[in-house]
Design an enzyme around this catalytic site. Sequence first.
Site, PDB file in Angstrom:
ATOM      1  N   ARG A 419     -10.509 -11.453   5.239  1.00  0.00           N
ATOM      2  CA  ARG A 419     -11.268 -11.653   4.008  1.00  0.00           C
ATOM      3  C   ARG A 419     -11.180 -13.088   3.524  1.00  0.00           C
ATOM      4  O   ARG A 419     -10.160 -13.750   3.719  1.00  0.00           O
ATOM      5  CB  ARG A 419     -10.762 -10.701   2.927  1.00  0.00           C
ATOM      6  CG  ARG A 419     -11.325  -9.307   3.067  1.00  0.00           C
ATOM      7  CD  ARG A 419     -10.322  -8.255   2.696  1.00  0.00           C
ATOM      8  NE  ARG A 419      -9.264  -8.180   3.683  1.00  0.00           N
ATOM      9  CZ  ARG A 419      -8.554  -7.093   3.900  1.00  0.00           C
ATOM     10  NH1 ARG A 419      -8.778  -6.008   3.218  1.00  0.00           N
ATOM     11  NH2 ARG A 419      -7.599  -7.097   4.810  1.00  0.00           N
ATOM     12  N   ARG A 526     -22.053  14.457   4.228  1.00  0.00           N
ATOM     13  CA  ARG A 526     -23.197  13.896   3.519  1.00  0.00           C
ATOM     14  C   ARG A 526     -22.956  12.447   3.103  1.00  0.00           C
ATOM     15  O   ARG A 526     -23.894  11.735   2.742  1.00  0.00           O
ATOM     16  CB  ARG A 526     -23.540  14.748   2.303  1.00  0.00           C
ATOM     17  CG  ARG A 526     -22.558  14.661   1.148  1.00  0.00           C
ATOM     18  CD  ARG A 526     -22.939  15.601   0.018  1.00  0.00           C
ATOM     19  NE  ARG A 526     -24.291  15.338  -0.465  1.00  0.00           N
ATOM     20  CZ  ARG A 526     -24.996  16.182  -1.223  1.00  0.00           C
ATOM     21  NH1 ARG A 526     -24.467  17.355  -1.569  1.00  0.00           N
ATOM     22  NH2 ARG A 526     -26.205  15.868  -1.626  1.00  0.00           N
ATOM     23  N   ASP A 542     -29.805  16.938  -2.984  1.00  0.00           N
ATOM     24  CA  ASP A 542     -29.712  18.296  -2.466  1.00  0.00           C
ATOM     25  C   ASP A 542     -31.111  18.761  -2.096  1.00  0.00           C
ATOM     26  O   ASP A 542     -32.110  18.282  -2.645  1.00  0.00           O
ATOM     27  CB  ASP A 542     -29.107  19.229  -3.515  1.00  0.00           C
ATOM     28  CG  ASP A 542     -27.624  18.964  -3.718  1.00  0.00           C
ATOM     29  OD1 ASP A 542     -26.972  18.474  -2.773  1.00  0.00           O
ATOM     30  OD2 ASP A 542     -27.117  19.230  -4.827  1.00  0.00           O
ATOM     31  N   GLU A 543     -31.198  19.701  -1.187  1.00  0.00           N
ATOM     32  CA  GLU A 543     -32.511  20.139  -0.717  1.00  0.00           C
ATOM     33  C   GLU A 543     -33.320  20.859  -1.799  1.00  0.00           C
ATOM     34  O   GLU A 543     -34.545  20.950  -1.700  1.00  0.00           O
ATOM     35  CB  GLU A 543     -32.347  21.064   0.482  1.00  0.00           C
ATOM     36  CG  GLU A 543     -31.532  22.320   0.170  1.00  0.00           C
ATOM     37  CD  GLU A 543     -31.246  23.141   1.411  1.00  0.00           C
ATOM     38  OE1 GLU A 543     -32.149  23.240   2.260  1.00  0.00           O
ATOM     39  OE2 GLU A 543     -30.132  23.667   1.534  1.00  0.00           O
ATOM     40  N   GLU A 630     -17.248  17.392  -3.443  1.00  0.00           N
ATOM     41  CA  GLU A 630     -17.468  16.098  -2.807  1.00  0.00           C
ATOM     42  C   GLU A 630     -18.136  15.104  -3.752  1.00  0.00           C
ATOM     43  O   GLU A 630     -17.885  13.892  -3.700  1.00  0.00           O
ATOM     44  CB  GLU A 630     -18.291  16.267  -1.526  1.00  0.00           C
ATOM     45  CG  GLU A 630     -19.793  16.364  -1.693  1.00  0.00           C
ATOM     46  CD  GLU A 630     -20.258  17.680  -2.334  1.00  0.00           C
ATOM     47  OE1 GLU A 630     -21.459  17.791  -2.649  1.00  0.00           O
ATOM     48  OE2 GLU A 630     -19.432  18.596  -2.508  1.00  0.00           O
ATOM     49  N   ASP A 631     -18.984  15.610  -4.665  1.00  0.00           N
ATOM     50  CA  ASP A 631     -19.644  14.716  -5.620  1.00  0.00           C
ATOM     51  C   ASP A 631     -18.654  14.188  -6.653  1.00  0.00           C
ATOM     52  O   ASP A 631     -18.733  13.028  -7.072  1.00  0.00           O
ATOM     53  CB  ASP A 631     -20.806  15.437  -6.302  1.00  0.00           C
ATOM     54  CG  ASP A 631     -20.424  16.826  -6.798  1.00  0.00           C
ATOM     55  OD1 ASP A 631     -19.258  17.228  -6.614  1.00  0.00           O
ATOM     56  OD2 ASP A 631     -21.291  17.521  -7.362  1.00  0.00           O
ATOM     57  N   ARG A 679     -13.677  23.481  -9.233  1.00  0.00           N
ATOM     58  CA  ARG A 679     -13.881  22.065  -9.529  1.00  0.00           C
ATOM     59  C   ARG A 679     -12.799  21.528 -10.478  1.00  0.00           C
ATOM     60  O   ARG A 679     -12.421  20.352 -10.400  1.00  0.00           O
ATOM     61  CB  ARG A 679     -15.279  21.855 -10.095  1.00  0.00           C
ATOM     62  CG  ARG A 679     -16.358  22.119  -9.047  1.00  0.00           C
ATOM     63  CD  ARG A 679     -17.751  22.156  -9.625  1.00  0.00           C
ATOM     64  NE  ARG A 679     -18.343  20.835  -9.817  1.00  0.00           N
ATOM     65  CZ  ARG A 679     -18.908  20.118  -8.867  1.00  0.00           C
ATOM     66  NH1 ARG A 679     -18.919  20.550  -7.609  1.00  0.00           N
ATOM     67  NH2 ARG A 679     -19.459  18.942  -9.132  1.00  0.00           N
TER      68      ARG A 679
END
Length: 727
Positions: A419, A526, A542-543, A630-631, A679
């Site tokens: 870095r 995802r 999401d779908e 995961e969100d 959650r």
Amino acid sequence: MKAKKRYLLVLFSCAFLILCYFGGYRVWKSGKSRINRLTHPKDRLHYLDILESYREKDLDYSPRLNTKGRSVSEDSVTCDMDTCFDFSRCVGDFKVFVYPIQDRISPVYQNILNVIQESRFYTDDPGQACLFILSLDTLDRDHLSPDYVKNMQIKLGQQAKYWNNGKNHLLFNLYSGTWPDYAEDLGFYVGQAMIAKASFSLSKFRPQFDISIPLFPKNHPKKGGERGTLTSNNFPVRKRYILVFKGKRYVHGIGSETRNSLYHLHNNKDIILVTTCRHGKSWKQMKDERCEADNKDFDRWDYQLLMQNSTYCLVPRGRRLGSFRFLEALQAGCIPVLLSNGWELPFGEVIDWSKATVRADERLLMQVPDIIRSLSQTHVHALRQQSQILWENYFSSVEKIVMTTLEIIKDRINVYNSRSHFVWNSHPGALVTFPQFSDISRNFPFHWRHLSLSHNFTAVIYATMPVISSSSPLFRVIRNVAKSSFVSRVLILWNGETAPPTVSNFPHFPVPVNIIQPSQKTISSRFFPHPLIQTDAILNLDEDAVLTTEEVEFAFKVWQSYPDRIVGYPARSHYWDDSKGSWGYTSKWTNQYSIILTGAAFYHRYYNYLYTYYLHNLLHRTVDQSQNCEDILMNFLVSHVTKLPPIKVTQRKQYKESMTSGSKTYPTPWNDPDHFLQRQVCINNFVGTFGYMSLVRSSLRLDPVLFKDPVSNLRKRYRKLELDGGK
């Protein structure tokens, strides 16, 4: 008789001169011949060794002096990375091995070992290790301390199986030497081991090999740590006091000269420098005539209030060069004035301390007030802000101190993939900026104000339900996203149990559509950094998301102004539940939020890389085993890096539709009590692993200009957004 003596004296003198002449000539010829032989390519290495030994004798060098004339610690040898480090052990990933613990160690050293074992660098296979860490406690090498480990040399030979004279080993040390001289001696021969040490002096420090670390207290947080107390708009720049110090002074011994002279600067107005003699067992027997008055003045002042209300904090040397005052001043946003000649500052190899501190000479103590008063307000403000960046990035916890040490070594090994100085000294720092991702600054979300962003985004749709017809939720969301003028590609991440549909069966869309089937069907997939994602911005969906084209485009425009944040529609919040003594999770509409669900949100693609390669495996297991959270984890990650909240756009009460495919309706978890309970468990697990609650609350919501204002709809840029935003 006298003439005879004179003749004999002349004769002996001539003989001596002849002997010196011919003897010197033979020595010169022999030496010249030897040097000529040694300059042959096969003998050059040996010749250099001999030449170096001649130089040491001619210059009267001590065997413990290196070629730069800087003395090396009594317990070490002259080393650099080329001579005392085996790079062949570090061909693959940078891995660190910790020896099994066999003896009692201090809680502080236990924290250090735990941090390493919980990091992405740890390996339990010594054959894969690039670096080795002893389980023998080397932190406190003051033989008067109860934590001092005796017979270290013997234990080293018994327990350090891969010692190899210390090569590729790293030793941590906070205290070395003891009363009265406090010499920097660890009490055993460290050989070719690197030393990460507090209070390192320039004379003992081996540049580009050893690492200077800060002196931190026993109760220093293992992870997380408290944020700096300075706010971004901390005005006025100059505070009530200009310079403060409160601490011990030593009436005798090393370190006494500086602290015993501070009373000359104390004016009881804007310079408050108070000391006490009350320390040690025999302070009363050794006190001087000023001790009683100093002790009374010392008790009048509160140390925390002094730091919070002062522009500068004096950091004089103590018995050793380092001091706890250094980190305390950094956290308080009180600019450290360093009064410790010859101190190698912590992580000085990568940190530019001239941007956060003021250095003064102990011999010129009386000039300190003039020096600090001469600095402009702009300079003072910049120093103060930089102190907070450095504190939060590298010093607020044991984890950050240890990881900074390892990252410095890693950069030395992979010098072509290290870095830059700019990255180390800028927010959010080097610990979360991986050069493996990119060697171009503009590819990271943190330096966007100085660089241009791409004007397109990639949509990633997480799909699991079978596709029956062109009217299914998946096709509708693709159709709405594909109409945007900013989308460059749509990726369908297929994680269903059935075989994925083929693109040839899809309706025609104006942008490329690709179907990706991950090798491991986990919910974390995802956020995998797929090579097809080439744009800075990712729209994760999401779908069954029901966003319209205008909603997508407005959110993207907002994200372009905040590319380091998560920007989206569905908001949630965390809260502290006193009755349960734990963190809770709620979807109720309140005036604040801290989470933007990634089922309909924009974020920078670099966070996919961090999510996959930076987060601890325990976090991934928590998410993948529950197929949930995961969100929330992504929000934890982004807020951990930026120290900022996500951003909610417009008002939308519903962003999902019921999962219906053909005649079959699939259950949705959003109203399931078990879903919310899971959650809540996730949030508390995440806090435990991160070491603190990284989520940040916000009450900000961004709407387009004239949104829901009583004006003609023709005057509004996003004309359909108002109709859909209230759902």
